[in-house]
Design a protein around this motif. Structure first.
Motif, PDB file in Angstrom:
ATOM      1  N   ALA A  18       0.876  -1.068  -0.224  1.00 42.65           N
ATOM      2  CA  ALA A  18       0.229   0.053   0.515  1.00 42.65           C
ATOM      3  C   ALA A  18       1.083   1.286  -0.276  1.00 42.65           C
ATOM      4  O   ALA A  18       0.522   1.950  -0.600  1.00 42.65           O
ATOM      5  CB  ALA A  18      -1.261  -0.679   0.744  1.00 42.65           C
ATOM      6  N   ARG A  22       0.202   4.152  -2.895  1.00 39.51           N
ATOM      7  CA  ARG A  22       0.569   6.523  -2.758  1.00 39.51           C
ATOM      8  C   ARG A  22       0.989   6.597  -2.821  1.00 39.51           C
ATOM      9  O   ARG A  22       1.322   7.772  -3.280  1.00 39.51           O
ATOM     10  CB  ARG A  22       0.119   5.445  -0.670  1.00 39.51           C
ATOM     11  N   ARG A  33      -3.190  16.374 -12.584  1.00 33.91           N
ATOM     12  CA  ARG A  33      -4.257  17.928 -11.885  1.00 33.91           C
ATOM     13  C   ARG A  33      -3.524  18.705 -13.153  1.00 33.91           C
ATOM     14  O   ARG A  33      -4.156  19.606 -13.138  1.00 33.91           O
ATOM     15  CB  ARG A  33      -3.625  18.324 -10.531  1.00 33.91           C
ATOM     16  N   ARG A  70       1.642  12.423   6.579  1.00 35.27           N
ATOM     17  CA  ARG A  70       0.685  12.854   7.352  1.00 35.27           C
ATOM     18  C   ARG A  70       1.129  11.726   8.568  1.00 35.27           C
ATOM     19  O   ARG A  70       1.166  11.075   9.046  1.00 35.27           O
ATOM     20  CB  ARG A  70      -0.362  12.708   6.910  1.00 35.27           C
TER      21      ARG A  70
ATOM     22  N   LEU B 192      -4.891   0.691   0.001  1.00 38.82           N
ATOM     23  CA  LEU B 192      -4.581   1.810   0.657  1.00 38.82           C
ATOM     24  C   LEU B 192      -5.222   2.371   1.959  1.00 38.82           C
ATOM     25  O   LEU B 192      -6.878   1.694   2.450  1.00 38.82           O
ATOM     26  CB  LEU B 192      -5.256   3.306  -0.409  1.00 38.82           C
ATOM     27  N   ASP B 195      -7.237   7.770   5.116  1.00 41.31           N
ATOM     28  CA  ASP B 195      -6.310   8.513   5.211  1.00 41.31           C
ATOM     29  C   ASP B 195      -5.776   8.676   3.936  1.00 41.31           C
ATOM     30  O   ASP B 195      -5.305   9.521   3.661  1.00 41.31           O
ATOM     31  CB  ASP B 195      -5.181   8.399   6.473  1.00 41.31           C
ATOM     32  N   ASP B 196      -4.723   7.804   3.545  1.00 42.33           N
ATOM     33  CA  ASP B 196      -4.402   8.020   2.183  1.00 42.33           C
ATOM     34  C   ASP B 196      -5.681   8.271   1.144  1.00 42.33           C
ATOM     35  O   ASP B 196      -4.579   9.574   0.284  1.00 42.33           O
ATOM     36  CB  ASP B 196      -3.553   6.371   1.740  1.00 42.33           C
ATOM     37  N   LEU B 198      -7.752   9.986   1.435  1.00 43.93           N
ATOM     38  CA  LEU B 198      -8.361  11.068   1.640  1.00 43.93           C
ATOM     39  C   LEU B 198      -7.392  12.278   1.295  1.00 43.93           C
ATOM     40  O   LEU B 198      -7.922  13.190   0.891  1.00 43.93           O
ATOM     41  CB  LEU B 198      -8.809  11.356   2.950  1.00 43.93           C
ATOM     42  N   GLU B 199      -6.385  12.182   1.975  1.00 47.10           N
ATOM     43  CA  GLU B 199      -5.080  12.594   1.757  1.00 47.10           C
ATOM     44  C   GLU B 199      -4.055  13.415   0.389  1.00 47.10           C
ATOM     45  O   GLU B 199      -4.169  14.281  -0.652  1.00 47.10           O
ATOM     46  CB  GLU B 199      -3.885  12.508   2.432  1.00 47.10           C
ATOM     47  N   ILE B 200      -5.422  11.807  -0.444  1.00 46.56           N
ATOM     48  CA  ILE B 200      -4.631  12.279  -2.112  1.00 46.56           C
ATOM     49  C   ILE B 200      -6.089  13.293  -2.709  1.00 46.56           C
ATOM     50  O   ILE B 200      -5.384  13.990  -3.581  1.00 46.56           O
ATOM     51  CB  ILE B 200      -4.725  11.171  -2.705  1.00 46.56           C
ATOM     52  N   LEU B 201      -6.988  12.805  -2.450  1.00 42.98           N
ATOM     53  CA  LEU B 201      -8.099  13.251  -2.838  1.00 42.98           C
ATOM     54  C   LEU B 201      -8.320  14.930  -2.612  1.00 42.98           C
ATOM     55  O   LEU B 201      -9.062  15.447  -3.100  1.00 42.98           O
ATOM     56  CB  LEU B 201      -9.421  12.729  -3.109  1.00 42.98           C
TER      57      LEU B 201
END
Ligand SMILES: Nc1ncnc2c1ncn2[C@@H]1O[C@H](COP(=O)(O)OP(=O)(O)OP(=O)(O)O)[C@@H](O)[C@H]1O
Ligand SMILES: [Mg+2]
Lengths: 85, 271
Positions: A18, A22, A33, A70, B192, B195-196, B198-201
């Motif tokens: 994972a 990420r 973007r 984070r 994933l 938190d990952d 949420l942080e990305i999107l």
């Protein structure tokens, strides 16, 4: 202790995937973007850093890595460069 | 006040139709008048999930092309009297949905219902854009894996540019719904983390729906999972999400990362 650990998490012997997912997503989306006109803090910072470095040495844009991690209380941003030999 | 909510994702098969049916019925159980609208023209499925496939007479296309009146096409749910379905067409081409007719229809729906929930087709083309076109809010359905997160990011971009709200300088309110969350995979560190994602999107979390066989069982018998087995984990997760949509502060009950805790206790690396 070790036995117990193995019994609980037999697959943990393989590294978890994972974190790689990420990181790949963060890099990819900051590119995409940019391409679709969505603003994104990471890609803006990355471009600024790249521009600053390029004034002194020539490096490709893939050589700049921006990573946000984070934690509980704070988040950290790590910026690293692959420097040419 | 009525609200138009689009359930969207970009990627196919992540759980949009399941979510539309589950949230729609949960909101109806809270006493709201709700219509779930199938925008998947040519590949309608919401009628099946709602168990209304044999009652379809007219559809979305018929109404937008003035071949039928809205009340002729609406199907009332057999279990909840304030829940309705507007089916998509199965035989027509997805290009037969026209924007003008759709605008008229949405106006009419808004006059009748508290919630209009639009089940978007997959993709980022015209069909998906028409489904989000009139939305006030969006539920972005995402599975915790790379391709789904990437597609959600694209959809977020479209919500910010192609909707009526966005064109008028406003913003569609976005909610992230993580579905098919698998605890054991998360524990192994192969999925994933919430938190990952949420942080990305960077979209606020509406809920986390666990992977569960109850979803398949509910679809087999043609009932939204929230009605088929209200005490099951996915049903409770969907009900909580619906309450959050209604503005209630419901504690976020993320299926906990049990194995992670264990690895921490035993000094392993926290995945
Ligand atoms: N929480 C869940 N647990 C297990 N299976 C699920 C869950 N959510 C959805 N599914 C299954 O995933 C499949 C796809 O779900 P669904 O049809 O809701 O997705 P969709 O996003 O609407 O797909 P499409 O893009 O084709 O319209 C179905 O077989 C459904 O039963
Ligand atoms: Mg669907």
């Amino acid at each position: 202790m070790n036995l117990l650990k193995r019994w609980w998490k037999p697959r943990e012997l393989e590294p978890s995937t994972a974190p790689v997912a990420r990181e790949r997503l963060q890099v990819l989306l900051s590119h995409e973007r940019g391409a679709t006109g969505q603003s994104n803090l990471l890609s803006l910072i990355k471009e600024d850093v790249l521009a600053a470095i390029k004034r002194h040495i020539s490096i490709p844009s893939e050589a700049v890595h921006v990573k946000v991690e984070r934690r509980k209380a704070i988040s950290t941003m790590r910026i690293s460069l692959d420097l040419p030999k | 006040m009525s609200k138009v909510i689009v359930v969207t994702s970009g990627k196919g098969g992540v759980g949009k139709t399941t979510t539309t049916a589950a949230l729609g019925s949960a909101l109806a159980m809270h006493g709201k008048s709700v219509v779930v609208v199938d925008f998947d023209v040519g590949l309608r499925n919401l009628d099946l999930i709602m168990g209304a496939e044999r009652r379809v007479v007219y559809d979305l296309i018929n109404v937008t092309q003035n071949q039928a009146k809205l009340h002729q096409a609406l199907i009332r749910d057999k279990r909840l009297e304030n829940l309705w379905l507007l089916p998509a067409s199965q035989t027509r081409d997805k290009d037969s949905l026209n924007e003008k007719g759709l605008g008229r229809l949405m106006k009419e729906l808004k006059a009748q219902f508290d919630f209009i929930i639009c089940d978007s087709p997959a993709g980022i083309e015209r069909g998906a854009i028409l489904a989000m076109r009139h939305a006030d809010e969006a539920v972005i359905v995402t599975n915790p894996e790379v391709s789904s997160v990437r597609d959600s990011d694209r959809i977020i971009g479209l919500l910010d540019s192609k909707t009526e709200k966005a064109e008028k300088g406003g913003k569609v309110e976005k909610h992230l719904l993580i579905t098919r969350y698998d605890q054991s995979r998360a524990g192994r560190g192969d999925m994933l983390k919430i938190d990952d994602v949420l942080e990305i999107l960077l979209v606020p979390l509406l809920g986390v729906i666990p992977e569960s066989e109850q979803v398949l069982r509910a679809s087999n018998i043609g009932q939204p999972v929230t009605l088929a087995n209200p005490m099951s984990a996915p049903a409770r997760a969907y009900s909580d999400a619906a309450r959050r949509l209604l503005g209630e502060a419901v504690a976020m009950n993320v299926p906990h990362e049990r194995y992670n805790l264990i690895s921490r206790i035993f000094g392993g690396r926290a995945a």
